[in-house]
Design a protein around this motif. Sequence first.
Motif, mmCIF file in Angstrom:
data_model
loop_
_atom_site.group_PDB
_atom_site.id
_atom_site.type_symbol
_atom_site.label_atom_id
_atom_site.label_comp_id
_atom_site.label_asym_id
_atom_site.label_seq_id
_atom_site.Cartn_x
_atom_site.Cartn_y
_atom_site.Cartn_z
ATOM 1 N N ARG A 16 5.254 3.452 7.248
ATOM 2 C CA ARG A 16 4.288 4.020 6.303
ATOM 3 C C ARG A 16 3.958 3.018 5.193
ATOM 4 O O ARG A 16 2.797 2.816 4.847
ATOM 5 C CB ARG A 16 4.851 5.309 5.696
ATOM 6 C CG ARG A 16 3.853 6.022 4.780
ATOM 7 C CD ARG A 16 4.503 7.140 4.023
ATOM 8 N NE ARG A 16 5.427 6.549 3.057
ATOM 9 C CZ ARG A 16 6.564 7.101 2.671
ATOM 10 N NH1 ARG A 16 6.930 8.273 3.126
ATOM 11 N NH2 ARG A 16 7.340 6.505 1.791
ATOM 12 N N ASP A 17 4.981 2.365 4.680
ATOM 13 C CA ASP A 17 4.753 1.372 3.622
ATOM 14 C C ASP A 17 3.915 0.203 4.119
ATOM 15 O O ASP A 17 3.018 -0.274 3.418
ATOM 16 C CB ASP A 17 6.090 0.865 3.072
ATOM 17 C CG ASP A 17 6.858 1.937 2.297
ATOM 18 O OD1 ASP A 17 6.239 2.971 1.959
ATOM 19 O OD2 ASP A 17 8.056 1.728 2.053
ATOM 20 N N GLU A 18 4.189 -0.250 5.333
ATOM 21 C CA GLU A 18 3.412 -1.346 5.909
ATOM 22 C C GLU A 18 1.954 -0.924 6.122
ATOM 23 O O GLU A 18 1.028 -1.681 5.825
ATOM 24 C CB GLU A 18 4.019 -1.774 7.249
ATOM 25 C CG GLU A 18 3.273 -2.915 7.898
ATOM 26 C CD GLU A 18 3.869 -3.307 9.238
ATOM 27 O OE1 GLU A 18 3.218 -4.098 9.927
ATOM 28 O OE2 GLU A 18 4.947 -2.816 9.600
ATOM 29 N N THR A 19 1.738 0.285 6.595
ATOM 30 C CA THR A 19 0.394 0.798 6.806
ATOM 31 C C THR A 19 -0.355 0.882 5.487
ATOM 32 O O THR A 19 -1.517 0.473 5.399
ATOM 33 C CB THR A 19 0.442 2.182 7.486
ATOM 34 O OG1 THR A 19 1.124 2.064 8.730
ATOM 35 C CG2 THR A 19 -0.944 2.734 7.716
ATOM 36 N N LYS A 20 0.301 1.404 4.457
ATOM 37 C CA LYS A 20 -0.334 1.490 3.141
ATOM 38 C C LYS A 20 -0.697 0.111 2.616
ATOM 39 O O LYS A 20 -1.771 -0.091 2.050
ATOM 40 C CB LYS A 20 0.592 2.186 2.145
ATOM 41 C CG LYS A 20 0.678 3.675 2.328
ATOM 42 C CD LYS A 20 1.577 4.280 1.260
ATOM 43 C CE LYS A 20 1.630 5.786 1.362
ATOM 44 N NZ LYS A 20 2.458 6.376 0.311
ATOM 45 N N ARG A 21 0.191 -0.857 2.817
ATOM 46 C CA ARG A 21 -0.052 -2.222 2.353
ATOM 47 C C ARG A 21 -1.260 -2.822 3.077
ATOM 48 O O ARG A 21 -2.142 -3.421 2.460
ATOM 49 C CB ARG A 21 1.188 -3.092 2.585
ATOM 50 C CG ARG A 21 1.052 -4.503 2.059
ATOM 51 C CD ARG A 21 2.266 -5.364 2.405
ATOM 52 N NE ARG A 21 2.606 -5.354 3.813
ATOM 53 C CZ ARG A 21 1.950 -6.042 4.766
ATOM 54 N NH1 ARG A 21 0.926 -6.781 4.440
ATOM 55 N NH2 ARG A 21 2.338 -5.987 6.019
ATOM 56 N N LYS A 22 -1.319 -2.629 4.381
ATOM 57 C CA LYS A 22 -2.443 -3.160 5.162
ATOM 58 C C LYS A 22 -3.760 -2.499 4.754
ATOM 59 O O LYS A 22 -4.786 -3.168 4.642
ATOM 60 C CB LYS A 22 -2.199 -2.959 6.654
ATOM 61 C CG LYS A 22 -1.170 -3.900 7.224
ATOM 62 C CD LYS A 22 -0.972 -3.658 8.711
ATOM 63 C CE LYS A 22 0.055 -4.607 9.291
ATOM 64 N NZ LYS A 22 0.251 -4.355 10.734
ATOM 65 N N GLN A 23 -3.728 -1.199 4.536
ATOM 66 C CA GLN A 23 -4.938 -0.494 4.117
ATOM 67 C C GLN A 23 -5.398 -0.970 2.745
ATOM 68 O O GLN A 23 -6.598 -1.163 2.502
ATOM 69 C CB GLN A 23 -4.713 1.018 4.098
ATOM 70 C CG GLN A 23 -4.621 1.628 5.474
ATOM 71 C CD GLN A 23 -4.278 3.106 5.426
ATOM 72 O OE1 GLN A 23 -3.768 3.610 4.422
ATOM 73 N NE2 GLN A 23 -4.526 3.803 6.526
ATOM 74 N N SER A 24 -4.454 -1.163 1.857
ATOM 75 C CA SER A 24 -4.774 -1.642 0.513
ATOM 76 C C SER A 24 -5.402 -3.032 0.577
ATOM 77 O O SER A 24 -6.398 -3.307 -0.088
ATOM 78 C CB SER A 24 -3.508 -1.660 -0.335
ATOM 79 O OG SER A 24 -3.770 -2.179 -1.602
ATOM 80 N N GLU A 25 -4.825 -3.903 1.384
ATOM 81 C CA GLU A 25 -5.356 -5.255 1.541
ATOM 82 C C GLU A 25 -6.756 -5.208 2.155
ATOM 83 O O GLU A 25 -7.656 -5.940 1.731
ATOM 84 C CB GLU A 25 -4.416 -6.085 2.420
ATOM 85 C CG GLU A 25 -4.859 -7.506 2.629
ATOM 86 C CD GLU A 25 -4.867 -8.342 1.376
ATOM 87 O OE1 GLU A 25 -5.587 -9.358 1.358
ATOM 88 O OE2 GLU A 25 -4.178 -7.995 0.398
ATOM 89 N N ARG A 28 -9.174 -4.142 -0.483
ATOM 90 C CA ARG A 28 -9.386 -5.230 -1.444
ATOM 91 C C ARG A 28 -10.363 -6.258 -0.877
ATOM 92 O O ARG A 28 -11.294 -6.689 -1.560
ATOM 93 C CB ARG A 28 -8.053 -5.906 -1.793
ATOM 94 C CG ARG A 28 -8.178 -6.957 -2.895
ATOM 95 C CD ARG A 28 -6.919 -7.782 -3.051
ATOM 96 N NE ARG A 28 -6.575 -8.532 -1.860
ATOM 97 C CZ ARG A 28 -7.213 -9.645 -1.449
ATOM 98 N NH1 ARG A 28 -8.213 -10.120 -2.138
ATOM 99 N NH2 ARG A 28 -6.828 -10.275 -0.354
#
Length: 62
Positions: A16-25, A28
């Motif tokens: 979940r954290d990795e998915t959120k990070r990828k979505q955020s990137e 951006r």
Amino acid sequence: MILPDQEQQRRWRALRDETKRKQSESRRRRAEQLRAEIEAFEARKAEHAAAIEALQKKEARA
């Protein structure tokens, strides 16, 4: 000792954290792309406005 449920929760949390990070990137990068497109549009708009103004001045002299 890590219980199976705890291990699964840990893995899901990491995913979940990795998915959120990828979505955020991704958001951006998209925002940067949109800003660049808007800046390019504004520059073309200014060029066109200047060209129109020059033509109007030229016509006023004639």
